[in-house]
Design a protein around this motif. Structure first.
Motif, PDB file in Angstrom:
ATOM      1  N   ILE A   8       1.937 -17.117  32.637  1.00  8.26           N
ATOM      2  CA  ILE A   8       0.557 -17.425  32.282  1.00  8.26           C
ATOM      3  C   ILE A   8      -0.259 -16.169  32.529  1.00  8.26           C
ATOM      4  N   LEU A   9      -0.887 -15.656  31.465  1.00  6.53           N
ATOM      5  CA  LEU A   9      -1.667 -14.425  31.570  1.00  6.53           C
ATOM      6  C   LEU A   9      -3.145 -14.685  31.750  1.00  6.53           C
ATOM      7  N   VAL A  10      -3.666 -15.699  31.068  1.00  2.00           N
ATOM      8  CA  VAL A  10      -5.101 -15.971  31.081  1.00  2.00           C
ATOM      9  C   VAL A  10      -5.296 -17.479  31.164  1.00  2.00           C
ATOM     10  N   SER A  11      -6.194 -17.915  32.049  1.00  2.00           N
ATOM     11  CA  SER A  11      -6.597 -19.320  32.067  1.00  2.00           C
ATOM     12  C   SER A  11      -8.101 -19.356  32.308  1.00  2.00           C
ATOM     13  N   ASN A  12      -8.718 -20.467  31.919  1.00  2.00           N
ATOM     14  CA  ASN A  12     -10.159 -20.564  32.127  1.00  2.00           C
ATOM     15  C   ASN A  12     -10.502 -21.850  32.857  1.00  2.00           C
ATOM     16  N   THR A  13     -11.755 -22.028  33.189  1.00  2.00           N
ATOM     17  CA  THR A  13     -12.177 -23.181  33.984  1.00  2.00           C
ATOM     18  C   THR A  13     -12.062 -24.498  33.222  1.00  2.00           C
ATOM     19  N   ALA A  14     -11.945 -24.445  31.895  1.00  2.00           N
ATOM     20  CA  ALA A  14     -11.783 -25.662  31.099  1.00  2.00           C
ATOM     21  C   ALA A  14     -10.324 -26.104  31.040  1.00  2.00           C
ATOM     22  N   GLY A  15      -9.413 -25.303  31.579  1.00  2.95           N
ATOM     23  CA  GLY A  15      -7.998 -25.669  31.583  1.00  2.95           C
ATOM     24  C   GLY A  15      -7.184 -25.036  30.473  1.00  2.95           C
ATOM     25  N   ALA A  16      -7.802 -24.223  29.615  1.00  2.00           N
ATOM     26  CA  ALA A  16      -7.055 -23.544  28.545  1.00  2.00           C
ATOM     27  C   ALA A  16      -6.343 -22.329  29.126  1.00  2.00           C
ATOM     28  N   PHE A  17      -5.150 -22.045  28.615  1.00  6.56           N
ATOM     29  CA  PHE A  17      -4.411 -20.880  29.086  1.00  6.56           C
ATOM     30  C   PHE A  17      -3.598 -20.263  27.958  1.00  6.56           C
ATOM     31  N   SER A  18      -3.185 -19.028  28.164  1.00  2.00           N
ATOM     32  CA  SER A  18      -2.304 -18.345  27.227  1.00  2.00           C
ATOM     33  C   SER A  18      -1.328 -17.508  28.033  1.00  2.00           C
ATOM     34  N   GLY A  19      -0.302 -17.054  27.359  1.00  2.00           N
ATOM     35  CA  GLY A  19       0.700 -16.266  28.047  1.00  2.00           C
ATOM     36  C   GLY A  19       1.884 -15.997  27.151  1.00  2.00           C
ATOM     37  N   SER A  20       3.059 -15.951  27.769  1.00  2.00           N
ATOM     38  CA  SER A  20       4.279 -15.671  27.017  1.00  2.00           C
ATOM     39  C   SER A  20       5.421 -16.533  27.536  1.00  2.00           C
ATOM     40  N   TYR A  21       6.406 -16.717  26.679  1.00  2.00           N
ATOM     41  CA  TYR A  21       7.579 -17.534  27.009  1.00  2.00           C
ATOM     42  C   TYR A  21       8.817 -16.759  26.602  1.00  2.00           C
ATOM     43  N   HIS A  22       9.743 -16.612  27.515  1.00  2.38           N
ATOM     44  CA  HIS A  22      11.021 -15.963  27.232  1.00  2.38           C
ATOM     45  C   HIS A  22      12.106 -17.006  27.454  1.00  2.38           C
ATOM     46  N   THR A  23      12.638 -17.524  26.354  1.00  2.00           N
ATOM     47  CA  THR A  23      13.625 -18.585  26.461  1.00  2.00           C
ATOM     48  C   THR A  23      15.005 -18.014  26.786  1.00  2.00           C
ATOM     49  N   ALA A  24      15.762 -18.771  27.531  1.00  2.00           N
ATOM     50  CA  ALA A  24      17.150 -18.424  27.830  1.00  2.00           C
ATOM     51  C   ALA A  24      18.095 -19.238  26.950  1.00  2.00           C
ATOM     52  N   VAL A  25      17.529 -20.143  26.140  1.00  2.00           N
ATOM     53  CA  VAL A  25      18.324 -21.050  25.322  1.00  2.00           C
ATOM     54  C   VAL A  25      17.817 -20.999  23.886  1.00  2.00           C
ATOM     55  N   ALA A  26      18.675 -20.660  22.936  1.00  2.00           N
ATOM     56  CA  ALA A  26      18.277 -20.638  21.526  1.00  2.00           C
ATOM     57  C   ALA A  26      19.497 -20.835  20.648  1.00  2.00           C
ATOM     58  N   ALA A  27      19.303 -21.522  19.530  1.00  5.55           N
ATOM     59  CA  ALA A  27      20.370 -21.754  18.569  1.00  5.55           C
ATOM     60  C   ALA A  27      20.272 -20.710  17.461  1.00  5.55           C
ATOM     61  N   THR A  28      20.474 -19.445  17.811  1.00  2.77           N
ATOM     62  CA  THR A  28      20.388 -18.361  16.840  1.00  2.77           C
ATOM     63  C   THR A  28      21.282 -17.216  17.275  1.00  2.77           C
ATOM     64  N   ASN A  29      21.673 -16.417  16.307  1.00  4.91           N
ATOM     65  CA  ASN A  29      22.418 -15.195  16.605  1.00  4.91           C
ATOM     66  C   ASN A  29      21.482 -13.994  16.711  1.00  4.91           C
ATOM     67  N   LYS A  30      20.197 -14.200  16.408  1.00  6.14           N
ATOM     68  CA  LYS A  30      19.208 -13.128  16.473  1.00  6.14           C
ATOM     69  C   LYS A  30      18.892 -12.792  17.932  1.00  6.14           C
ATOM     70  N   GLN A  31      18.357 -11.588  18.147  1.00  5.94           N
ATOM     71  CA  GLN A  31      17.918 -11.190  19.476  1.00  5.94           C
ATOM     72  C   GLN A  31      16.754 -12.077  19.903  1.00  5.94           C
ATOM     73  N   ILE A  32      16.822 -12.633  21.103  1.00 10.02           N
ATOM     74  CA  ILE A  32      15.750 -13.463  21.627  1.00 10.02           C
ATOM     75  C   ILE A  32      14.617 -12.562  22.104  1.00 10.02           C
ATOM     76  N   LEU A  33      13.410 -12.829  21.618  1.00  7.73           N
ATOM     77  CA  LEU A  33      12.233 -12.036  21.962  1.00  7.73           C
ATOM     78  C   LEU A  33      11.242 -12.879  22.759  1.00  7.73           C
ATOM     79  N   VAL A  34      10.463 -12.231  23.594  1.00  6.31           N
ATOM     80  CA  VAL A  34       9.374 -12.897  24.292  1.00  6.31           C
ATOM     81  C   VAL A  34       8.375 -13.371  23.238  1.00  6.31           C
ATOM     82  N   SER A  35       7.892 -14.609  23.378  1.00 11.14           N
ATOM     83  CA  SER A  35       7.030 -15.219  22.367  1.00 11.14           C
ATOM     84  C   SER A  35       5.717 -15.696  22.980  1.00 11.14           C
ATOM     85  N   PRO A  36       4.612 -15.626  22.205  1.00  6.24           N
ATOM     86  CA  PRO A  36       3.309 -16.038  22.733  1.00  6.24           C
ATOM     87  C   PRO A  36       3.188 -17.552  22.871  1.00  6.24           C
ATOM     88  N   LEU A  37       2.378 -17.974  23.840  1.00  7.88           N
ATOM     89  CA  LEU A  37       2.106 -19.398  24.022  1.00  7.88           C
ATOM     90  C   LEU A  37       0.619 -19.612  24.233  1.00  7.88           C
TER      91      LEU A  37
END
Length: 102
Positions: A8-37
């Protein structure tokens, strides 16, 4: 549990937040990248175990996942997130919509 990491990179007093997610589980042969949330939660000071939701836009596939859950806080202040999720992926046509959600 599976080794994924949410930051979690940013949160505010209303409860909204943003950040990034790096999954360890994926059904792909592609390189797993950090993704925004993006997400929201009940204001933590008003609830002992606030509910929350967040959406991840995967950077390595044509899919998006929505999570909904609750943040449990034990008497030592340790937080544990329990979630359910739905993943929506790209399909070639409207008739294939039935297989787009996991």
């Amino acid at each position: 549990e599976m080794g994924s990491n949410m930051t979690i990179l940013v949160s505010n007093t209303a409860g909204a937040f943003s950040g990034s997610y790096h999954t360890a589980v994926a059904a792909t042969n592609k390189q797993i990248l950090v993704s925004p949330l993006q997400g929201v939660q009940q204001h933590p000071s008003t609830k002992r175990h606030p509910t929350f939701s967040l959406t991840v836009q995967w950077q390595f596939s044509d899919s998006t996942t929505a999570f909904v859950g609750r943040c449990f806080v034990d008497h030592h202040g340790k937080e544990t997130l329990e979630t359910m999720w739905l993943l929506q992926e790209e399909v070639l046509s409207h008739k294939d919509t039935w297989k787009a959600t996991r």
